[in-house]
Design a protein around this motif. Sequence first.
Motif, PDB file in Angstrom:
ATOM      1  N   PRO A  43      51.564  45.081  48.289  1.00 24.37           N
ATOM      2  CA  PRO A  43      51.097  43.690  48.268  1.00 24.37           C
ATOM      3  C   PRO A  43      49.899  43.563  47.324  1.00 24.37           C
ATOM      4  CG  PRO A  43      51.441  44.440  50.515  1.00 24.37           C
ATOM      5  CD  PRO A  43      51.537  45.645  49.638  1.00 24.37           C
ATOM      6  N   HIS A  45      46.439  40.921  45.880  1.00 17.42           N
ATOM      7  CA  HIS A  45      45.426  39.925  46.260  1.00 17.42           C
ATOM      8  C   HIS A  45      45.066  40.025  47.737  1.00 17.42           C
ATOM      9  CE1 HIS A  45      45.835  38.289  42.284  1.00 17.42           C
ATOM     10  NE2 HIS A  45      47.132  38.144  42.467  1.00 17.42           N
ATOM     11  N   LEU A  46      44.918  41.251  48.233  1.00 19.38           N
ATOM     12  CA  LEU A  46      44.507  41.472  49.618  1.00 19.38           C
ATOM     13  C   LEU A  46      43.046  41.056  49.764  1.00 19.38           C
ATOM     14  CD1 LEU A  46      44.838  42.610  52.486  1.00 19.38           C
ATOM     15  CD2 LEU A  46      44.466  44.900  51.529  1.00 19.38           C
ATOM     16  N   ARG A  47      42.814  40.188  50.745  1.00 21.95           N
ATOM     17  CA  ARG A  47      41.457  39.700  51.000  1.00 21.95           C
ATOM     18  C   ARG A  47      41.165  39.795  52.485  1.00 21.95           C
ATOM     19  NH1 ARG A  47      43.063  37.235  46.554  1.00 21.95           N
ATOM     20  NH2 ARG A  47      41.641  36.394  45.025  1.00 21.95           N
ATOM     21  N   THR A  59      44.522  38.215  54.311  1.00 20.91           N
ATOM     22  CA  THR A  59      45.635  37.564  53.629  1.00 20.91           C
ATOM     23  C   THR A  59      46.037  38.396  52.420  1.00 20.91           C
ATOM     24  OG1 THR A  59      44.180  36.219  52.242  1.00 20.91           O
ATOM     25  CG2 THR A  59      44.945  35.227  54.322  1.00 20.91           C
ATOM     26  N   TRP A  60      47.297  38.261  51.991  1.00 18.72           N
ATOM     27  CA  TRP A  60      47.799  38.964  50.819  1.00 18.72           C
ATOM     28  C   TRP A  60      49.023  38.245  50.308  1.00 18.72           C
ATOM     29  CZ3 TRP A  60      47.698  40.918  55.746  1.00 18.72           C
ATOM     30  CH2 TRP A  60      48.911  41.071  56.388  1.00 18.72           C
ATOM     31  N   THR A 141      48.398  48.905  49.648  1.00 17.89           N
ATOM     32  CA  THR A 141      47.208  48.397  48.974  1.00 17.89           C
ATOM     33  C   THR A 141      46.082  48.421  49.993  1.00 17.89           C
ATOM     34  OG1 THR A 141      46.335  46.669  47.519  1.00 17.89           O
ATOM     35  CG2 THR A 141      47.590  45.941  49.448  1.00 17.89           C
TER      36      THR A 141
END
Length: 147
Positions: A43, A45-47, A59-60, A141
């Motif tokens: 995944p 844009h893991l935040r 979120t991702w 990730t």
Amino acid sequence: LAPAELGLTRALRVGPLAIAYDPDRFTTQDFTVAGRWLLPFAPVHLRGRRDAAGDVALTWIRQTRTGGDSWDVVEVPLGEAAEAYRVDLLEGATLRASFDTPVPALGLSAGDLAAALSAPDAAFTVRVRQLSATAGPGIATEIVVHG
């Protein structure tokens, strides 16, 4: 490679272009077909955000191995039988908790974190993998969520 070749040993030969095979000029390397191409991509844009109450929202965005090259779609095709993710929480190298979720997000309450971590406000690593019915957990990730 074909899925039927999983687990088989194959030889890769490398040498000069446009000459017949010569064992003195070519290098041969054996490898076992592991099927990495079957694993879901990591995944992106893991935040992770910790709010004032100590809750963490993760979120991702998923990636896909199939049909993801079009610029005309808002979201890439799933590419798996069902959408599913495994989220691991680690402190250092120690796995503290795992959660499965069918959506690309996970909320962790301060109570969840207190039960899993050495301290509720401890920094921890989040590792997310998309799950495949045929290949299992995909490529991970990671991010660190600070206290």
